[in-house]
Design an enzyme around this catalytic site. Structure first.
Site, PDB file in Angstrom:
ATOM      1  N   THR A   1       0.854  -1.182   0.000  1.00  0.00           N
ATOM      2  CA  THR A   1       0.000   0.000   0.000  1.00  0.00           C
ATOM      3  C   THR A   1       0.891   1.232   0.000  1.00  0.00           C
ATOM      4  O   THR A   1       2.108   1.143   0.185  1.00  0.00           O
ATOM      5  CB  THR A   1      -0.917   0.050   1.236  1.00  0.00           C
ATOM      6  OG1 THR A   1      -0.120   0.311   2.403  1.00  0.00           O
ATOM      7  CG2 THR A   1      -1.685  -1.250   1.427  1.00  0.00           C
TER       8      THR A   1
ATOM      9  N   VAL B   1       7.222  -2.160   7.351  1.00  0.00           N
ATOM     10  CA  VAL B   1       7.253  -0.699   7.306  1.00  0.00           C
ATOM     11  C   VAL B   1       7.904  -0.240   6.001  1.00  0.00           C
ATOM     12  O   VAL B   1       8.989  -0.704   5.641  1.00  0.00           O
ATOM     13  CB  VAL B   1       8.020  -0.124   8.514  1.00  0.00           C
ATOM     14  CG1 VAL B   1       8.136   1.398   8.400  1.00  0.00           C
ATOM     15  CG2 VAL B   1       7.314  -0.508   9.811  1.00  0.00           C
ATOM     16  N   LYS B   2       7.236   0.669   5.323  1.00  0.00           N
ATOM     17  CA  LYS B   2       7.711   1.159   4.031  1.00  0.00           C
ATOM     18  C   LYS B   2       8.354   2.533   4.222  1.00  0.00           C
ATOM     19  O   LYS B   2       7.731   3.452   4.763  1.00  0.00           O
ATOM     20  CB  LYS B   2       6.527   1.249   3.064  1.00  0.00           C
ATOM     21  CG  LYS B   2       6.870   1.225   1.597  1.00  0.00           C
ATOM     22  CD  LYS B   2       5.575   1.094   0.796  1.00  0.00           C
ATOM     23  CE  LYS B   2       5.826   1.065  -0.690  1.00  0.00           C
ATOM     24  NZ  LYS B   2       4.531   1.043  -1.430  1.00  0.00           N
ATOM     25  N   LEU B   3       9.605   2.643   3.780  1.00  0.00           N
ATOM     26  CA  LEU B   3      10.380   3.870   3.961  1.00  0.00           C
ATOM     27  C   LEU B   3      10.890   4.388   2.614  1.00  0.00           C
ATOM     28  O   LEU B   3      11.196   3.594   1.724  1.00  0.00           O
ATOM     29  CB  LEU B   3      11.586   3.609   4.869  1.00  0.00           C
ATOM     30  CG  LEU B   3      11.312   3.101   6.288  1.00  0.00           C
ATOM     31  CD1 LEU B   3      12.636   2.714   6.948  1.00  0.00           C
ATOM     32  CD2 LEU B   3      10.596   4.163   7.102  1.00  0.00           C
TER      33      LEU B   3
ATOM     34  N   ALA C   1       3.148  -0.947   4.856  1.00  0.00           N
ATOM     35  CA  ALA C   1       2.465   0.262   5.316  1.00  0.00           C
ATOM     36  C   ALA C   1       3.501   1.379   5.372  1.00  0.00           C
ATOM     37  O   ALA C   1       4.534   1.236   6.032  1.00  0.00           O
ATOM     38  CB  ALA C   1       1.835   0.029   6.678  1.00  0.00           C
TER      39      ALA C   1
END
Length: 216
Positions: free
Chosen positions: A27, A82-84, A56
């Site tokens: 997402t 976790v998307k960075l 996310a």
């Protein structure tokens, strides 16, 4: 190759999850915004629909903000990744979060050097954007090949998550060059099953069965 679906539409995710073909979900803030629902609520619902990783994304751009948001996101469900963003602060946050045992997807990758940095920072996934490179007359698949060679050269564990996939042909090419994962919109994944000869063959078989009065 693992299949992730790139959407925040929980109905589409549930439909595809029922096929057994989906290994995870990606997402981003834009996709979540389309749902018109609270961010954490949507992520939690998606995580309940699939067993695999659900990316996310943070919205902070500084290290401290990314760490705070990343830790908050990781608490939503055990399968949150976790998307960075691929910035220096993003890479620093990646090192910290992966060191704490939180999976990280480093996104918005457009060069092999960026992918090398992400792997060195301990990224779980690197997301090179194929379609957006094609948009500026560069071959996105060349980037996948370069990253594959670099990661194989140095035995990095970071998985290549091909993103910005827009066509069935993109999926095939990613599989041919060795991407570990591809993420695509639901429509693209569903289109992979389509072939006119399959449709024609099925039509013929059913017509013959009807004429012969075959019933199972």
């Amino acid at each position: 190759m693992k299949f992730f679906v790139d959407t925040a539409d929980t109905k589409d995710i549930a439909d595809l999850a029922a096929t057994g073909l989906i290994d995870g979900v990606t997402t981003n803030p834009s996709l979540i915004a389309k749902s018109g629902r609270p961010f954490a609520e949507v992520i939690a619902e998606i995580c309940a629909l699939v067993d695999g990783p659900v990316s996310a994304e943070v919205v902070a751009t500084d290290y401290d903000g990314m760490i705070t948001e990343g830790r908050k996101l990781a608490k939503i469900a055990a399968n949150v990744t976790v998307k960075l963003p691929l910035t220096l602060d993003g890479l620093k946050a990646c090192k910290t979060l992966t060191g704490e045992g939180t999976p990280v997807n480093v996104t918005l990758c457009f060069s092999a050097n960026q992918a090398l940095l992400a792997a060195k920072a301990g990224a779980t996934f690197i997301s090179p954007f194929i379609g957006r490179l094609d948009d500026i007359n560069l071959d996105g698949m060349d980037l996948i090949q370069e990253i594959r060679q670099i990661y194989d050269n140095y035995l990095f564990d970071t998985e290549i998550l091909a993103a910005s996939i827009r066509t069935a042909n993109h999926v095939k090419l990613c599989a041919l060059v060795g991407a570990d994962v591809m993420t695509a919109p639901p429509a693209v994944i569903k289109s992979l099953v389509n072939h006119p000869l399959t449709d024609k063959g099925l039509e013929t078989f059913l017509a013959d069965a009807k004429k012969a009065g075959i019933k199972v």
